[in-house]
Motif scaffolding. Structure first.
Motif, PDB file in Angstrom:
ATOM      1  N   ILE A 141       0.838  -1.191   0.011  1.00 43.88           N
ATOM      2  CA  ILE A 141       0.038  -0.166   0.086  1.00 43.88           C
ATOM      3  C   ILE A 141       0.931   1.227  -0.222  1.00 43.88           C
ATOM      4  CG2 ILE A 141      -1.863   1.403   1.224  1.00 43.88           C
ATOM      5  CD1 ILE A 141      -2.745  -1.323   2.750  1.00 43.88           C
ATOM      6  N   GLU A 142       0.565   2.195  -0.952  1.00 40.14           N
ATOM      7  CA  GLU A 142       1.220   3.381  -1.002  1.00 40.14           C
ATOM      8  C   GLU A 142       0.958   4.221   0.345  1.00 40.14           C
ATOM      9  OE1 GLU A 142       3.742   4.661  -2.848  1.00 40.14           O
ATOM     10  OE2 GLU A 142       3.702   3.154  -4.483  1.00 40.14           O
ATOM     11  N   LEU A 143       2.074   4.900   1.244  1.00 37.06           N
ATOM     12  CA  LEU A 143       1.281   5.373   2.262  1.00 37.06           C
ATOM     13  C   LEU A 143       0.705   6.833   1.840  1.00 37.06           C
ATOM     14  CD1 LEU A 143       1.919   5.699   5.380  1.00 37.06           C
ATOM     15  CD2 LEU A 143       4.218   6.904   4.898  1.00 37.06           C
ATOM     16  N   GLU A 144       0.986   7.497   0.694  1.00 38.93           N
ATOM     17  CA  GLU A 144       0.309   8.621   0.511  1.00 38.93           C
ATOM     18  C   GLU A 144      -1.023   8.242   0.210  1.00 38.93           C
ATOM     19  OE1 GLU A 144       0.362  11.845  -3.064  1.00 38.93           O
ATOM     20  OE2 GLU A 144       2.110  10.636  -3.071  1.00 38.93           O
ATOM     21  N   HIS A 145      -1.391   7.066  -0.693  1.00 38.95           N
ATOM     22  CA  HIS A 145      -2.804   6.779  -0.742  1.00 38.95           C
ATOM     23  C   HIS A 145      -3.685   6.442   0.501  1.00 38.95           C
ATOM     24  CE1 HIS A 145      -1.585   5.497  -5.228  1.00 38.95           C
ATOM     25  NE2 HIS A 145      -1.563   6.718  -5.136  1.00 38.95           N
ATOM     26  N   TYR A 146      -2.878   5.588   1.339  1.00 38.41           N
ATOM     27  CA  TYR A 146      -3.359   5.360   2.714  1.00 38.41           C
ATOM     28  C   TYR A 146      -3.843   6.689   3.419  1.00 38.41           C
ATOM     29  CZ  TYR A 146      -4.089   2.866   7.127  1.00 38.41           C
ATOM     30  OH  TYR A 146      -4.762   2.533   8.409  1.00 38.41           O
ATOM     31  N   ASN A 147      -2.977   7.549   3.563  1.00 37.75           N
ATOM     32  CA  ASN A 147      -3.601   8.762   4.044  1.00 37.75           C
ATOM     33  C   ASN A 147      -4.489   9.585   3.549  1.00 37.75           C
ATOM     34  OD1 ASN A 147      -1.319   8.279   5.886  1.00 37.75           O
ATOM     35  ND2 ASN A 147       0.330   9.759   5.077  1.00 37.75           N
TER      36      ASN A 147
ATOM     37  N   TYR B 270      -6.835   8.281   1.894  1.00 41.23           N
ATOM     38  CA  TYR B 270      -8.115   7.592   1.994  1.00 41.23           C
ATOM     39  C   TYR B 270      -8.502   7.897   3.491  1.00 41.23           C
ATOM     40  CZ  TYR B 270     -10.734   3.476   3.443  1.00 41.23           C
ATOM     41  OH  TYR B 270     -11.625   2.253   4.240  1.00 41.23           O
ATOM     42  N   LYS B 271      -7.637   7.903   4.594  1.00 39.88           N
ATOM     43  CA  LYS B 271      -8.072   8.355   5.980  1.00 39.88           C
ATOM     44  C   LYS B 271      -8.759   9.926   5.862  1.00 39.88           C
ATOM     45  CE  LYS B 271      -6.467   4.911   8.536  1.00 39.88           C
ATOM     46  NZ  LYS B 271      -6.774   4.111  10.004  1.00 39.88           N
ATOM     47  N   MET B 272      -7.982  10.612   5.311  1.00 37.57           N
ATOM     48  CA  MET B 272      -8.520  11.919   4.961  1.00 37.57           C
ATOM     49  C   MET B 272      -9.708  12.399   4.569  1.00 37.57           C
ATOM     50  SD  MET B 272      -8.682  14.940   3.234  1.00 37.57           S
ATOM     51  CE  MET B 272      -7.481  14.802   1.752  1.00 37.57           C
ATOM     52  N   TYR B 273     -10.118  11.713   3.109  1.00 35.71           N
ATOM     53  CA  TYR B 273     -11.367  11.843   2.471  1.00 35.71           C
ATOM     54  C   TYR B 273     -12.397  10.952   3.287  1.00 35.71           C
ATOM     55  CZ  TYR B 273      -9.756  14.132  -1.793  1.00 35.71           C
ATOM     56  OH  TYR B 273      -9.137  15.068  -2.876  1.00 35.71           O
ATOM     57  N   GLY B 274     -12.204  10.064   3.891  1.00 38.89           N
ATOM     58  CA  GLY B 274     -13.064   9.310   4.739  1.00 38.89           C
ATOM     59  C   GLY B 274     -13.672  10.292   5.854  1.00 38.89           C
ATOM     60  N   SER B 275     -12.687  10.690   6.524  1.00 37.26           N
ATOM     61  CA  SER B 275     -12.793  11.784   7.620  1.00 37.26           C
ATOM     62  C   SER B 275     -13.554  13.079   7.149  1.00 37.26           C
ATOM     63  CB  SER B 275     -11.814  12.286   8.445  1.00 37.26           C
ATOM     64  OG  SER B 275     -11.090  11.084   9.119  1.00 37.26           O
ATOM     65  N   TYR B 276     -13.099  13.492   6.111  1.00 36.32           N
ATOM     66  CA  TYR B 276     -13.637  14.722   5.396  1.00 36.32           C
ATOM     67  C   TYR B 276     -15.281  14.535   5.122  1.00 36.32           C
ATOM     68  CZ  TYR B 276     -14.289  18.432   2.101  1.00 36.32           C
ATOM     69  OH  TYR B 276     -14.795  19.607   1.163  1.00 36.32           O
ATOM     70  N   GLY B 277     -15.513  13.355   4.647  1.00 36.40           N
ATOM     71  CA  GLY B 277     -17.008  12.901   4.200  1.00 36.40           C
ATOM     72  C   GLY B 277     -17.711  12.770   5.237  1.00 36.40           C
TER      73      GLY B 277
END
Length: 201
Positions: free
Chosen positions: A148-154, A156-163
């Motif tokens: 898993i690319e760390l940038e993609h993981y971060n 994913y977490k950010m957009y999930g929280s934002y949503g």
């Protein structure tokens, strides 16, 4: 003039500016940003135009200061519970101690402007950039899977929280900050290895 007089003057200025901002928010909610005038603001706040221009150049100046002020507090609220913590463990975060969600709740009138078509110019963009800035400072220690690319993981977490937060705002912040914080924490702690589709009714 002594320090006490300065302090009283500062408090009076802050109170006046806060009242003008509060009534500005209510006016934008009721009639849209483009239709709000300085006259509307001072009449609603029960001040005269000279008082307004003592503190702001125009409506745009008030809006810019309001955005900078509240969005600046957003980042501080996120970090506040963890100032003395080197590593944050999801299992040891108490929802009631999460100042981040309380910030949104306490400023829900301001954040409700995100739901309007005719809102403060670029408010949504500035909110997203500040939200992204907050999450860019996080390194997730549970992202151990090398595939898993760390940038993609971060991201994913950010957009999930934002949503989740946007949905809460759009719903009128009916749930308490503690309920939202607890729900998001449980989501972050959950690792699913499979899924299925809902059956059509």
């Amino acid at each position: 003039m002594n320090s006490e007089s300065y302090s009283m003057g500062d408090r009076r200025i802050r109170r006046t500016k806060n009242l003008l901002k509060m009534h500005f928010i209510q006016l934008v909610k009721s009639k849209g940003y483009k239709n709000v005038t300085v006259t509307d603001i001072v009449e609603k706040a029960d001040y005269n135009r000279s008082t307004f221009y003592l503190h702001f150049k125009d409506k745009e100046d008030l809006a810019e200061e309001l955005l900078a002020e509240v969005l600046g507090e957003l980042k501080l609220a996120f970090h506040k519970p963890f100032l003395e913590t080197k590593v944050v463990d999801y299992n040891h975060i108490l929802p009631s101690s999460n100042a981040f969600f309380k910030h949104f709740y306490d400023n829900r009138d301001f954040y409700s402007l995100l739901t309007l078509e005719d809102s403060i110019p670029r408010m949504n963009d500035k909110f997203f950039l500040k939200f992204k800035e907050v999450f860019e400072g996080i390194v997730y220690l549970d992202a151990a899977n090398e595939s898993i690319e760390l940038e993609h993981y971060n991201t994913y977490k950010m957009y999930g929280s934002y949503g989740v937060i946007l949905e809460w705002i759009h719903g009128g912040c009916k749930q308490t900050p503690e309920q939202i914080a607890d729900n998001l924490l449980e989501i972050f702690k959950t690792n699913n290895s499979s899924f299925h589709f809902k059956k059509k009714s």
